[in-house]
Design a protein around this motif. Sequence first.
Motif, PDB file in Angstrom:
ATOM      1  N   VAL A   1     -14.219  -6.865   3.249  1.00  0.00           N
ATOM      2  CA  VAL A   1     -14.562  -7.906   2.269  1.00  0.00           C
ATOM      3  C   VAL A   1     -14.317  -7.407   0.849  1.00  0.00           C
ATOM      4  CG1 VAL A   1     -16.468  -9.215   1.254  1.00  0.00           C
ATOM      5  CG2 VAL A   1     -16.205  -9.119   3.742  1.00  0.00           C
ATOM      6  N   ALA A   2     -14.744  -6.165   0.566  1.00  0.00           N
ATOM      7  CA  ALA A   2     -14.530  -5.599  -0.770  1.00  0.00           C
ATOM      8  C   ALA A   2     -13.040  -5.455  -1.066  1.00  0.00           C
ATOM      9  CB  ALA A   2     -15.230  -4.248  -0.884  1.00  0.00           C
ATOM     10  N   ALA A   3     -12.276  -5.018  -0.060  1.00  0.00           N
ATOM     11  CA  ALA A   3     -10.835  -4.840  -0.243  1.00  0.00           C
ATOM     12  C   ALA A   3     -10.142  -6.161  -0.552  1.00  0.00           C
ATOM     13  CB  ALA A   3     -10.230  -4.203   1.008  1.00  0.00           C
ATOM     14  N   CYS A   4     -10.616  -7.230   0.066  1.00  0.00           N
ATOM     15  CA  CYS A   4     -10.001  -8.543  -0.168  1.00  0.00           C
ATOM     16  C   CYS A   4     -10.107  -8.979  -1.626  1.00  0.00           C
ATOM     17  CB  CYS A   4     -10.665  -9.593   0.731  1.00  0.00           C
ATOM     18  SG  CYS A   4     -10.213  -9.463   2.467  1.00  0.00           S
ATOM     19  N   THR A   5     -11.131  -8.487  -2.321  1.00  0.00           N
ATOM     20  CA  THR A   5     -11.319  -8.909  -3.714  1.00  0.00           C
ATOM     21  C   THR A   5     -10.345  -8.227  -4.670  1.00  0.00           C
ATOM     22  OG1 THR A   5     -12.973  -7.188  -4.211  1.00  0.00           O
ATOM     23  CG2 THR A   5     -13.780  -9.262  -3.277  1.00  0.00           C
ATOM     24  N   THR A   6      -9.761  -7.093  -4.256  1.00  0.00           N
ATOM     25  CA  THR A   6      -8.838  -6.379  -5.152  1.00  0.00           C
ATOM     26  C   THR A   6      -7.392  -6.364  -4.649  1.00  0.00           C
ATOM     27  OG1 THR A   6      -9.495  -4.299  -4.081  1.00  0.00           O
ATOM     28  CG2 THR A   6     -10.602  -4.868  -6.142  1.00  0.00           C
ATOM     29  N   THR A   7      -7.175  -6.796  -3.416  1.00  0.00           N
ATOM     30  CA  THR A   7      -5.809  -6.791  -2.880  1.00  0.00           C
ATOM     31  C   THR A   7      -4.895  -7.712  -3.687  1.00  0.00           C
ATOM     32  OG1 THR A   7      -6.652  -6.364  -0.654  1.00  0.00           O
ATOM     33  CG2 THR A   7      -4.402  -7.173  -0.817  1.00  0.00           C
ATOM     34  N   ALA A   8      -5.372  -8.910  -3.978  1.00  0.00           N
ATOM     35  CA  ALA A   8      -4.564  -9.858  -4.762  1.00  0.00           C
ATOM     36  C   ALA A   8      -4.281  -9.301  -6.150  1.00  0.00           C
ATOM     37  CB  ALA A   8      -5.282 -11.200  -4.855  1.00  0.00           C
ATOM     38  N   LEU A   9      -5.251  -8.586  -6.728  1.00  0.00           N
ATOM     39  CA  LEU A   9      -5.051  -7.965  -8.038  1.00  0.00           C
ATOM     40  C   LEU A   9      -3.928  -6.931  -7.965  1.00  0.00           C
ATOM     41  CD1 LEU A   9      -5.845  -7.341 -10.979  1.00  0.00           C
ATOM     42  CD2 LEU A   9      -7.581  -5.751 -10.071  1.00  0.00           C
ATOM     43  N   GLY A  10      -3.951  -6.106  -6.914  1.00  0.00           N
ATOM     44  CA  GLY A  10      -2.903  -5.105  -6.731  1.00  0.00           C
ATOM     45  C   GLY A  10      -1.533  -5.740  -6.574  1.00  0.00           C
ATOM     46  N   ALA A  11      -1.464  -6.823  -5.795  1.00  0.00           N
ATOM     47  CA  ALA A  11      -0.188  -7.522  -5.599  1.00  0.00           C
ATOM     48  C   ALA A  11       0.306  -8.131  -6.905  1.00  0.00           C
ATOM     49  CB  ALA A  11      -0.354  -8.608  -4.536  1.00  0.00           C
ATOM     50  N   TRP A  12      -0.613  -8.649  -7.719  1.00  0.00           N
ATOM     51  CA  TRP A  12      -0.236  -9.221  -9.018  1.00  0.00           C
ATOM     52  C   TRP A  12       0.295  -8.141  -9.949  1.00  0.00           C
ATOM     53  CZ3 TRP A  12      -3.020  -8.741 -13.860  1.00  0.00           C
ATOM     54  CH2 TRP A  12      -2.487  -9.534 -14.883  1.00  0.00           C
ATOM     55  N   VAL A  13      -0.375  -6.986  -9.969  1.00  0.00           N
ATOM     56  CA  VAL A  13       0.090  -5.876 -10.812  1.00  0.00           C
ATOM     57  C   VAL A  13       1.494  -5.444 -10.383  1.00  0.00           C
ATOM     58  CG1 VAL A  13      -0.300  -3.460 -11.443  1.00  0.00           C
ATOM     59  CG2 VAL A  13      -2.227  -5.060 -11.363  1.00  0.00           C
ATOM     60  N   ALA A  14       1.751  -5.463  -9.061  1.00  0.00           N
ATOM     61  CA  ALA A  14       3.065  -5.062  -8.544  1.00  0.00           C
ATOM     62  C   ALA A  14       4.175  -5.951  -9.092  1.00  0.00           C
ATOM     63  CB  ALA A  14       3.068  -5.110  -7.015  1.00  0.00           C
ATOM     64  N   THR A  15       3.890  -7.234  -9.280  1.00  0.00           N
ATOM     65  CA  THR A  15       4.914  -8.146  -9.811  1.00  0.00           C
ATOM     66  C   THR A  15       5.166  -7.902 -11.296  1.00  0.00           C
ATOM     67  OG1 THR A  15       3.314  -9.895 -10.380  1.00  0.00           O
ATOM     68  CG2 THR A  15       4.246  -9.925  -8.151  1.00  0.00           C
ATOM     69  N   LEU A  16       4.198  -7.311 -11.992  1.00  0.00           N
ATOM     70  CA  LEU A  16       4.349  -7.059 -13.423  1.00  0.00           C
ATOM     71  C   LEU A  16       5.141  -5.789 -13.713  1.00  0.00           C
ATOM     72  CD1 LEU A  16       0.729  -7.870 -14.723  1.00  0.00           C
ATOM     73  CD2 LEU A  16       2.713  -9.393 -14.623  1.00  0.00           C
ATOM     74  N   LEU A  17       5.162  -4.866 -12.756  1.00  0.00           N
ATOM     75  CA  LEU A  17       5.846  -3.589 -12.947  1.00  0.00           C
ATOM     76  C   LEU A  17       7.343  -3.750 -12.739  1.00  0.00           C
ATOM     77  CD1 LEU A  17       3.427  -1.286 -10.909  1.00  0.00           C
ATOM     78  CD2 LEU A  17       3.543  -1.480 -13.406  1.00  0.00           C
ATOM     79  N   ASP A  18       8.147  -3.065 -13.558  1.00  0.00           N
ATOM     80  CA  ASP A  18       9.578  -3.063 -13.282  1.00  0.00           C
ATOM     81  C   ASP A  18       9.829  -2.176 -12.063  1.00  0.00           C
ATOM     82  OD1 ASP A  18      10.746  -0.229 -14.200  1.00  0.00           O
ATOM     83  OD2 ASP A  18       9.193  -0.825 -15.621  1.00  0.00           O
ATOM     84  N   PRO A  19      10.925  -2.404 -11.308  1.00  0.00           N
ATOM     85  CA  PRO A  19      11.157  -1.690 -10.051  1.00  0.00           C
ATOM     86  C   PRO A  19      11.115  -0.169 -10.168  1.00  0.00           C
ATOM     87  CG  PRO A  19      12.666  -3.533 -10.230  1.00  0.00           C
ATOM     88  CD  PRO A  19      11.952  -3.433 -11.547  1.00  0.00           C
ATOM     89  N   PHE A  20      11.649   0.393 -11.258  1.00  0.00           N
ATOM     90  CA  PHE A  20      11.670   1.852 -11.383  1.00  0.00           C
ATOM     91  C   PHE A  20      10.255   2.405 -11.559  1.00  0.00           C
ATOM     92  CE2 PHE A  20      12.217   5.832 -13.864  1.00  0.00           C
ATOM     93  CZ  PHE A  20      12.889   6.562 -12.877  1.00  0.00           C
ATOM     94  N   THR A  21       9.446   1.748 -12.390  1.00  0.00           N
ATOM     95  CA  THR A  21       8.053   2.175 -12.572  1.00  0.00           C
ATOM     96  C   THR A  21       7.292   2.059 -11.261  1.00  0.00           C
ATOM     97  OG1 THR A  21       8.084   1.443 -14.877  1.00  0.00           O
ATOM     98  CG2 THR A  21       5.928   1.769 -13.864  1.00  0.00           C
ATOM     99  N   ALA A  22       7.535   0.972 -10.529  1.00  0.00           N
ATOM    100  CA  ALA A  22       6.886   0.782  -9.228  1.00  0.00           C
ATOM    101  C   ALA A  22       7.280   1.905  -8.268  1.00  0.00           C
ATOM    102  CB  ALA A  22       7.277  -0.574  -8.644  1.00  0.00           C
ATOM    103  N   ASN A  23       8.558   2.315  -8.305  1.00  0.00           N
ATOM    104  CA  ASN A  23       9.018   3.413  -7.458  1.00  0.00           C
ATOM    105  C   ASN A  23       8.323   4.727  -7.819  1.00  0.00           C
ATOM    106  OD1 ASN A  23      10.741   1.770  -6.052  1.00  0.00           O
ATOM    107  ND2 ASN A  23      12.558   3.014  -6.399  1.00  0.00           N
TER     108      ASN A  23
END
Length: 265
Positions: free
Chosen positions: A219-241
Amino acid sequence: MTDSAAPARRTPRFILSCLGVGLAAGLLSGLFGVGGGTVIVPLLVLLLHFDQRLAAGTSLAAIVPTATVGVISYAVNGSVAWVPALILAAAAVIGAQLGSWLLARVNQNALRWGFVGFLVVVIVSLFIVVPSRDAELVLTWASGLGLVALGFITGILAGLLGVGGGVVVVPALMLLFGTSDLIAKGTSLLMMIPTALSGTIGNVRRGNVDLVAASLVGVAACTTTALGAWVATLLDPFTANILFAVFLAFIAVQMALRALRSRRS
């Protein structure tokens, strides 16, 4: 905690520890497309003194809702390859059975060092190969067979070493299939759901899951998973790598330390 069948005391510390573990695992799960088990298992062992088997079983159960929220988050942006994920999952389930069978028949330390070597190669590659965000996972006969092989190998490694599929699948989809990092992560999370469900059913029957802890962590993980996925879309591919390479380096160090401890004992 020495007996996997004995539940931990449901103290405020127990509840807060589970919630904290879940928040961290959910963020990493959404950000990197992994299940979060590489964080959940060691923290349950360290904070709540779970034995390794119970920690692994509880982690796998918590991954089911976490990965589900992650898939929804990535699917909103069209970053999930649905059919390839199902191919990977089916092959991984079969591979995991073979991995479990091989567990008592192969040298664990040699496997751990081999996996550390694999992670080092992947880490270096992540600085060289940066896939385009527009790259998709096109399903052909050749790529389909490749996905079957990848899923099968991932399942074997999961059965042998207890590593989550995302650690193998995400970099493989980017480096070998040329998939964008977002599609690789979304597809990896979808692949985990049937695999984690299958493993959790077996673990519940064997008494290797603390359902209260798994619920709190999940339940706790579900509250931050979407946040992590959103942050992933904001990062450029090289930074994400780069960030993913740091995460894989952390796992490689964990695996190397485990191999060294096993050798000493």
